[in-house]
Every structure is written in C-alpha cells, then in structure tokens.
Design a protein around this motif. Structure first.
Motif: not given
Length: 117
Positions: A19, A21, A27, A47-52, A54, A56
């Motif tokens: 994990k 950053k 986007e 997996g990608y989290s746009p909010a953070s 990050t 994974t």
C-alpha cells in the motif's frame, strides 16, 4: 491446508500486499493505470483510492515487484509519492521482494551430504 484460491500462477507463500501513496495521477487515467497494473504477471489484486491517492496491490513477489509497478506508473506520467515514509516503505518492499525471489529460486541440498561448491 488452506482453501484459499489464488489467481493462476500466484503462490500463497510468496503473496504480499503493498500500500503506497501515488503522485501525478489524474482522475481520467486512474482506471487505465489500474487495468494496466492488473495485467502484470503475478499480480492478483489492484485497487486505487482517489480520496487518499493510495494504490493497494497484492502480488506474487517471486514473479513481480514494486519496481515493475513503478515502471508502469512512470509510463503514465505518475509515480510513487516522495515522502520520507513512502521512501522507507519502498526500500523495505524492495528488500523483501528480493529475498522472496532468492528463496523461491534456491535449490536446497540434503544435510547428510557435503556442501556444494
């Protein structure tokens, strides 16, 4: 024995979760980036989290590595964040990936025989 099924080619003993950053990911390119990383040999989950910002990912470290993922990120104009903590984690991940690759390739010998030279 475990009943966990992995993607073909991924060994449970060599499976690692990372994990980190990211920086420089827009986007519009996040979905393309994730699908490109999923195509890597030995990659199981991405997996990608746009909010953070990050990323994974879970992969077989005997087949793939953090540096391979970094090459894909660089081809999209993105990269891992350059924070101190991210750099420390990257160094540790490279070290453990190399250990797993070395251990997977190691051919053990019998204890009752003289050592190979």
């Amino acid at each position: 024995m475990s009943n966990i099924t992995h993607q073909s080619g991924v060994t449970g003993a060599n499976r690692v979760t990372r994990k980190l950053k990211l920086s420089g990911v827009s986007e519009g390119q996040a979905d393309a980036l994730v699908s490109e990383i999923r195509q890597l040999s030995g990659m199981e989950i991405v997996g990608y989290s746009p909010a953070s910002a990050t990323l994974t990912f879970v992969y077989d470290a005997a087949q793939c590595g953090v540096d391979t993922v970094a090459k894909v990120l660089n081809s999209f104009g993105a990269g891992f964040a350059t924070s101190t903590w991210n750099r420390v984690k990257m160094g540790y991940f490279r070290f453990t990936d190399q250990n797993i690759k070395d251990n997977a390739a190691h051919q053990p010998h019998c204890c009752n025989k003289s050592p190979r030279l």
